[in-house]
Each structure stands twice: as C-alpha cells, then as structure tokens.
Design a protein around this motif. Structure first.
Motif, mmCIF file in Angstrom:
data_model
loop_
_atom_site.group_PDB
_atom_site.id
_atom_site.type_symbol
_atom_site.label_atom_id
_atom_site.label_comp_id
_atom_site.label_asym_id
_atom_site.label_seq_id
_atom_site.Cartn_x
_atom_site.Cartn_y
_atom_site.Cartn_z
ATOM 1 N N ILE A 153 0.834 -1.192 -0.165
ATOM 2 C CA ILE A 153 -0.108 -0.596 0.244
ATOM 3 C C ILE A 153 1.250 0.948 0.507
ATOM 4 O O ILE A 153 1.675 1.566 0.780
ATOM 5 N N ILE A 154 1.109 2.043 -1.305
ATOM 6 C CA ILE A 154 1.756 3.219 -0.998
ATOM 7 C C ILE A 154 1.350 4.567 -1.529
ATOM 8 O O ILE A 154 0.584 4.506 -2.143
ATOM 9 N N SER A 155 1.792 5.045 -1.422
ATOM 10 C CA SER A 155 1.468 6.384 -1.611
ATOM 11 C C SER A 155 2.233 7.382 -2.685
ATOM 12 O O SER A 155 3.935 7.041 -2.064
ATOM 13 N N VAL A 156 2.411 8.398 -3.590
ATOM 14 C CA VAL A 156 3.561 8.475 -4.534
ATOM 15 C C VAL A 156 3.501 9.615 -4.511
ATOM 16 O O VAL A 156 2.870 11.036 -4.036
ATOM 17 N N GLY A 157 4.493 10.394 -4.127
ATOM 18 C CA GLY A 157 5.274 11.620 -3.705
ATOM 19 C C GLY A 157 5.570 12.381 -4.924
ATOM 20 O O GLY A 157 5.526 13.343 -4.954
ATOM 21 N N LYS A 158 6.377 11.648 -5.790
ATOM 22 C CA LYS A 158 6.940 12.610 -7.307
ATOM 23 C C LYS A 158 6.808 11.317 -8.188
ATOM 24 O O LYS A 158 7.798 10.322 -8.111
ATOM 25 N N ALA A 159 6.560 11.974 -9.499
ATOM 26 C CA ALA A 159 6.914 10.696 -10.657
ATOM 27 C C ALA A 159 7.325 11.433 -11.585
ATOM 28 O O ALA A 159 6.362 11.470 -12.515
ATOM 29 N N THR A 160 8.704 11.981 -11.177
ATOM 30 C CA THR A 160 8.987 12.225 -13.126
ATOM 31 C C THR A 160 9.946 11.381 -13.430
ATOM 32 O O THR A 160 10.277 10.488 -13.570
ATOM 33 N N ASP A 161 10.743 12.312 -14.941
ATOM 34 C CA ASP A 161 11.395 11.420 -15.469
ATOM 35 C C ASP A 161 12.602 11.259 -14.626
ATOM 36 O O ASP A 161 13.923 10.412 -14.787
ATOM 37 N N GLU A 162 12.875 11.933 -12.963
ATOM 38 C CA GLU A 162 14.282 12.005 -12.725
ATOM 39 C C GLU A 162 14.134 11.887 -11.635
ATOM 40 O O GLU A 162 15.233 11.480 -10.462
ATOM 41 N N GLU A 163 13.208 11.418 -10.721
ATOM 42 C CA GLU A 163 12.607 11.378 -9.565
ATOM 43 C C GLU A 163 11.172 10.403 -9.551
ATOM 44 O O GLU A 163 10.299 10.835 -10.200
ATOM 45 N N PHE A 164 11.333 9.559 -8.677
ATOM 46 C CA PHE A 164 10.092 8.874 -8.677
ATOM 47 C C PHE A 164 10.668 8.373 -6.717
ATOM 48 O O PHE A 164 11.192 7.461 -6.099
ATOM 49 N N HIS A 165 9.754 9.070 -6.298
ATOM 50 C CA HIS A 165 9.971 9.376 -4.436
ATOM 51 C C HIS A 165 8.413 8.550 -4.439
ATOM 52 O O HIS A 165 7.225 9.207 -4.155
ATOM 53 N N SER A 203 7.683 2.346 10.709
ATOM 54 C CA SER A 203 6.675 3.143 10.209
ATOM 55 C C SER A 203 6.110 2.508 8.786
ATOM 56 O O SER A 203 5.094 2.538 8.811
ATOM 57 N N CYS A 204 7.052 2.712 7.967
ATOM 58 C CA CYS A 204 6.822 3.015 6.601
ATOM 59 C C CYS A 204 8.426 2.405 6.218
ATOM 60 O O CYS A 204 9.602 2.661 6.719
ATOM 61 N N CYS A 205 7.816 2.078 4.382
ATOM 62 C CA CYS A 205 9.277 2.588 4.349
ATOM 63 C C CYS A 205 9.495 3.932 2.966
ATOM 64 O O CYS A 205 8.304 4.124 2.820
ATOM 65 N N ASP A 206 9.972 4.374 2.508
ATOM 66 C CA ASP A 206 10.662 6.001 2.106
ATOM 67 C C ASP A 206 11.771 6.118 0.741
ATOM 68 O O ASP A 206 12.621 5.637 0.839
ATOM 69 N N PHE A 207 11.015 5.652 -0.022
ATOM 70 C CA PHE A 207 11.987 5.470 -1.006
ATOM 71 C C PHE A 207 12.244 6.193 -1.893
ATOM 72 O O PHE A 207 11.275 7.340 -2.412
ATOM 73 N N LYS A 208 13.558 6.483 -2.509
ATOM 74 C CA LYS A 208 13.249 7.843 -3.239
ATOM 75 C C LYS A 208 13.972 7.240 -4.265
ATOM 76 O O LYS A 208 15.734 7.322 -3.635
ATOM 77 N N TYR A 209 13.701 6.610 -5.620
ATOM 78 C CA TYR A 209 14.685 6.758 -6.536
ATOM 79 C C TYR A 209 15.064 8.329 -7.256
ATOM 80 O O TYR A 209 13.845 8.878 -8.223
ATOM 81 N N ARG A 210 16.133 8.161 -7.928
ATOM 82 C CA ARG A 210 17.000 9.500 -8.803
ATOM 83 C C ARG A 210 17.622 8.798 -10.207
ATOM 84 O O ARG A 210 17.974 7.347 -10.089
ATOM 85 N N TYR A 211 17.318 9.111 -11.135
ATOM 86 C CA TYR A 211 17.871 8.765 -12.739
ATOM 87 C C TYR A 211 18.683 9.637 -13.024
ATOM 88 O O TYR A 211 18.461 10.985 -13.148
ATOM 89 N N GLY A 212 20.294 9.358 -13.914
ATOM 90 C CA GLY A 212 21.060 10.299 -13.730
ATOM 91 C C GLY A 212 21.960 9.521 -14.430
ATOM 92 O O GLY A 212 22.756 8.693 -14.317
ATOM 93 N N LYS A 213 22.644 10.217 -16.049
ATOM 94 C CA LYS A 213 23.572 9.315 -17.182
ATOM 95 C C LYS A 213 24.195 9.311 -15.620
ATOM 96 O O LYS A 213 25.134 10.501 -15.258
ATOM 97 N N LYS A 214 25.412 7.991 -16.375
ATOM 98 C CA LYS A 214 26.920 7.882 -15.391
ATOM 99 C C LYS A 214 27.283 7.718 -16.401
ATOM 100 O O LYS A 214 27.506 8.064 -17.467
ATOM 101 N N GLN A 215 28.797 9.169 -16.211
ATOM 102 C CA GLN A 215 29.809 9.489 -16.824
ATOM 103 C C GLN A 215 30.861 8.045 -16.844
ATOM 104 O O GLN A 215 30.538 6.959 -15.994
#
Length: 173
Positions: free
Chosen positions: A92-104, A157-169
């Motif tokens: 059971i989740i709630s999405v805080g941010k869902a963009t091309d660069e971040e998914f929280h 009390s919860c899990c906090d996920f913060k995925y980030r997208y960034g091109k690796k050099q």
C-alpha cells in the motif's frame, strides 16, 4: 465504452504469478537451506550467502526486464513496473513524485514483511526482499539509484523510497 481495463493486470504483463506469491514460494524453498547453512556454518555466513545469492538474482531479474522493455529503459519505464510489486495489495503506497528524474513513494503496508514474519523468516526478510530494491535497478538501468532510510521490514512505521535517474559518466560507478 469498453469493459476492458485501461491497464492490463500486472500478472498479464509478466505472464506469471504475482510477485508476492512468487516470494512466498521462494521463501519456502530458501528457509530450510538457510537453516542448514546456519547450523553448519553459522549465522553470519548463512546471511552472507543468502544476501549474495538474492542480490545476484535481483540484478539478473533487472536485466531480464530491461531486455523486454521496448525502446529501452528509463525511470518512467521503471515506474510502470511498480504495479508488479503492488499487485494483490502486496504494498500500500502513496506516490510523492513521479518524473523522468525522480520517483518517490512511501510504503504504508508491506505484505512481503508480514509474510516473512508469518513464515518465521522476519530476521532475513530484508535479505529476501528489501535488498532487491537496490539490486534490481542495477540490472535494469544502471542510471537508477535508490535512497531509502527506513523499512517496515526492519520495524519502521513506513518505507521511504527515493529513486533518482542520472546518466552515469564513463568510469563512474
């Protein structure tokens, strides 16, 4: 108007049983192996072996999903996979941010954690599931990184996920 859902159920996308059911089956197989390793070689070695094996399997699973992603992988295609893990009300989740660069998102209920505890595997549940959250993206798209500070599996009390997208050099890990 059609009676067909806008999005096919996750099981139709994957073509197999849901991930929660799959993890239950896997845990039933892993449990006696873990117990035997622990009895023969000790807790530390048993955990290390389980951690290593599950981590490698998660990377391989990410690679398999990436190979099936038309047009290549991105954080958006990764977000679309989320329904596989939430299927059957597994999360059971709630999405805080869902963009091309971040998914929280925040996980408020985790049936994976509940299941492992019910199976007597709560002490290694993080090895069986939570660590996959870091390893799967490594196989799926090396540009996706996870930051997480707490999990339900480990008593928060919860899990906090913060995925980030960034091109690796080149040469960057």
């Amino acid at each position: 108007m059609s009676d067909k859902p806008l999005h096919p159920p996750a099981s139709a996308i994957e073509g197999e049983i849901g991930i929660l059911a799959r993890r239950r089956i896997e845990a039933g197989v892993i449990a006696p192996i873990y117990q035997e390793i622990r009895a023969r070689l000790g807790e530390e070695v048993a955990r290390s072996i389980i951690d290593s094996a599950i981590s490698k399997a998660a990377v391989e699973a990410g690679q398999t999903f990436a190979a099936k992603t038309p047009g290549g992988t991105s954080l958006r295609t990764f977000q679309e996979l989320q329904q596989l893990w939430t299927q059957d009300d597994a999360l059971i989740i709630s999405v805080g941010k869902a963009t091309d660069e971040e998914f929280h998102y925040t996980v408020h209920r985790c049936r994976y954690a509940e299941m492992y505890r019910e199976m007597g595997l709560g002490e290694i549940g993080h090895l069986l599931s939570c660590n996959r959250d870091y390893m799967f993206p490594k196989g799926y798209d090396e540009n996706i990184e996870l930051e997480r500070t707490q999990t339900l599996m480990e008593g928060a009390s919860c899990c906090d996920f913060k995925y980030r997208y960034g091109k690796k050099q080149e040469g960057q890990q």
